[in-house]
Design an enzyme around this catalytic site. Structure first.
Site, PDB file in Angstrom:
ATOM      1  N   ASP A 123       0.924  -1.160  -0.039  1.00 51.56           N
ATOM      2  CA  ASP A 123      -0.059   0.044   0.053  1.00 51.56           C
ATOM      3  C   ASP A 123       0.835   1.210   0.074  1.00 51.56           C
ATOM      4  OD1 ASP A 123      -3.013   0.633   0.532  1.00 51.56           O
ATOM      5  OD2 ASP A 123      -1.698   2.158   1.537  1.00 51.56           O
ATOM      6  N   HIS A 167      -4.754  14.288 -10.702  1.00 50.14           N
ATOM      7  CA  HIS A 167      -4.978  12.837 -11.163  1.00 50.14           C
ATOM      8  C   HIS A 167      -4.332  12.276 -12.215  1.00 50.14           C
ATOM      9  CE1 HIS A 167      -8.054  12.407  -7.928  1.00 50.14           C
ATOM     10  NE2 HIS A 167      -8.618  13.363  -8.293  1.00 50.14           N
ATOM     11  N   ASP A 189      -4.737   2.402  -4.588  1.00 53.52           N
ATOM     12  CA  ASP A 189      -3.041   2.550  -4.772  1.00 53.52           C
ATOM     13  C   ASP A 189      -2.625   1.176  -3.920  1.00 53.52           C
ATOM     14  OD1 ASP A 189      -4.010   2.963  -2.137  1.00 53.52           O
ATOM     15  OD2 ASP A 189      -2.294   4.634  -1.544  1.00 53.52           O
ATOM     16  N   ASP A 192      -2.098   8.907 -12.003  1.00 55.54           N
ATOM     17  CA  ASP A 192      -2.215   7.703 -12.807  1.00 55.54           C
ATOM     18  C   ASP A 192      -0.543   7.327 -13.267  1.00 55.54           C
ATOM     19  OD1 ASP A 192      -4.829   7.646 -12.096  1.00 55.54           O
ATOM     20  OD2 ASP A 192      -5.478   8.437 -14.301  1.00 55.54           O
ATOM     21  N   ASN A 230      -1.769  12.886  -5.403  1.00 57.16           N
ATOM     22  CA  ASN A 230      -3.206  13.057  -6.302  1.00 57.16           C
ATOM     23  C   ASN A 230      -3.745  14.283  -6.074  1.00 57.16           C
ATOM     24  OD1 ASN A 230      -4.041  11.169  -8.129  1.00 57.16           O
ATOM     25  ND2 ASN A 230      -5.174  10.104  -6.578  1.00 57.16           N
TER      26      ASN A 230
END
Length: 515
Positions: free
Chosen positions: A130, A143, A173, A147, A138
């Site tokens: 994680d 975003h 994530d 990505d 973000n």
């Protein structure tokens, strides 16, 4: 879809065989009845019917039908190919993450199930990863950069493991790795350190340089499993513990059984190094004459002091030493230290030491014991070797030989935990021993239990008739000491007389016992 194609090809072959068989049968029938000659005669007799044109048409028609069939077959194969490709794409979309092109949760579960069902033969590691601070990336960068970061993480993780490792994105994530052929805890830790260390380098995303850490929850699988969800849940539990620390670390989930096994393995490794060193040390508990209250000697009890200062009791490590073949080394370490200590005590002080059943067949055991005593300047007569009932009865031949050798060396033998086994009387009659130690369970309720008093009195009387000394363990108060003394026992041991001490010098006092 490949199976569908195979079924269609197989059906087409069967149809071709059937048609060919029918054609051969018709041909054979026509030859048999001279069908062509009859057709020629019929055509000549009825020229007005134009049979020859009809026959010519029928001869041309199969060629046309064959050409049509070939074309339709090509169209069908092209359509089948398109359907196979469409299904492959649909299946890929269902099992793959569209952003990173890694397996998604569904696709990974299929692969993990195959690995888990063969976990005993091919152990593997599940590492649930994680990202830390991904939300901040973000929010601050947008975003699109988020990505790009996920794609970069996917690429980095894919390059880490061996070629047969599998990386998947479970969502958001959260990533997971399945690394096969992880067969030891050392390999497991190396693999997790490799993953954790990889996040120490920044991710370069075009004009942006981004740093993120990772919390890793792992589950090492070395047994066959059929429920992948449980394994993922266990890895998730470890991940939750890891994230609660707010650091870039990794934690492996352990079942209680696995944890005990790993703890034992770790202790065995530490004990291997400590067995012959000063961290294994003797503690001395007084053995007191119940008639005079004077100290007659000590039972030597092993203690293991760890590097952090924690003191482990014998029941925590003696079994480990026996199972790992280092009990003999530990025994002689204790004997050497205790012999040096007792050499400066009055000569009437004896030294009592437990012998493990696994040592009964050790080569030159008695000779080595005598050598240690000689080096310390102690007479063998001052040493008492204790053996439990169960140890003696489980190895009668080797016990008989060993007891004989000890007696020949003037070393006394005591039967420990006497009265709890099924062969107590047989031991007294068959073995040349000098001392019995009545088990503490027989004196626990001695003051209020008349039957226990009778048992202890009977054992003591029988031992004295055989010329044996009687030691009683577990005496914790003066009332029990008085009762034991009245029952005729010779020597007492327990907290009332003194707790185990790291020095034999502190146990030379006299204890008051009622006459």
């Amino acid at each position: 879809m490949q199976n569908t194609k195979k079924r269609m090809v197989r059906a087409a072959k069967l149809d071709a065989l059937a048609i060919g068989a029918v054609a051969i049968a018709i041909y054979a029938l026509c030859v048999q009845v001279d069908a062509f000659d009859h057709l020629v005669e019929l055509s000549q007799e009825h020229e007005a019917w134009e049979f020859d044109e009809i026959f010519a048409t029928l001869m041309i028609l199969p060629v046309a039908i064959t050409a049509f069939a070939v074309r339709r077959l090509k169209d069908a194969l092209r359509e089948l190919k398109n359907r196979v490709e469409a299904e492959r794409i649909a299946n890929d979309l269902a099992l793959r993450d569209p952003l990173t092109r890694l397996y998604n949760r569904r696709g990974f579960s299929r692969l993990a199930y195959e690995a888990a069902t063969a976990g005993k033969q091919s152990p593997f590691l599940l590492a649930l990863i994680d990202l830390n601070r991904f939300k901040a990336v973000n929010d601050l960068r947008g975003h699109a950069v988020g990505d790009q970061l996920l794609i970069a993480v996917a690429a980095r993780l894919s390059e880490l493991g061996p070629p047969d490792a599998t990386v998947a994105r479970l969502g958001g994530d959260e990533f997971i790795m399945l690394i096969p052929e992880i067969r030891t805890e050392v390999e497991e830790r190396k693999a997790l350190e490799m993953i954790s260390t990889s996040f120490g380098q920044p991710f370069r995303l075009g004009q942006h340089v981004v740093r993120v850490g990772a919390s890793i929850g792992a589950r090492w699988v070395c047994e066959n499993w059929t429920n992948v969800d449980i394994l993922l849940s266990q890895a998730d539990t470890a991940l939750y513990k890891c994230k609660s620390k707010l650091t870039n670390e990794f934690i492996t989930f352990r079942t209680s059984t696995e944890q005990r096994r790993l703890d034992s393995s770790s202790l065995a490794e530490q004990l291997q190094h400590a067995a012959s060193g000063p961290n294994i040390s003797p503690h001395y508990q007084p053995l007191v004459c119940l008639k005079t209250g004077k100290n007659l000697g000590f039972e030597v009890l092993a203690r293991w002091r760890l590097d952090d200062g924690f003191l482990r009791m014998p029941d925590e490590f003696i079994g480990i030493a026996e199972n790992n073949g280092i009990i003999n080394e530990l025994f002689f370490n204790i004997l050497r230290q205790a012999s040096r200590e007792i050499s400066s005590c009055p000569e009437q002080y004896s030294l009592s030491l437990n012998l493990s059943a696994t040592q009964f067949e050790e080569d030159s055991l008695v000779k080595n014991i005598v050598t240690v005593l000689a080096e310390a300047g102690i007479s063998p007569e001052r040493l008492v070797i204790e053996m439990t009932e169960n140890a003696i009865t489980s190895q009668i031949d080797s016990a008989t030989k060993l007891i004989h050798e000890l007696n020949c060396a003037d070393i006394k033998v005591a039967v420990d935990n006497f009265g709890v086994g099924l062969s107590s009387m047989k031991i007294l009659s068959d073995f040349d021993i000098q001392i019995i130690k009545i088990d503490r369970s027989l004196v626990h309720m001695l003051k209020s239990n008349e039957n226990q008093q009778k048992v202890v009195r009977s054992i003591t009387s029988m031992a004295h008739n055989l010329g044996l000394k009687v030691v009683v363990e577990g005496i914790e108060d003066i009332g029990t000491a008085d009762w034991i003394s009245e029952l005729g026992c010779d020597i007492g041991q327990g907290f009332y007389f003194g707790r185990p001490s790291d020095s034999a010098k502190g146990g030379s006092h006299q204890v008051s016992i009622a006459a």
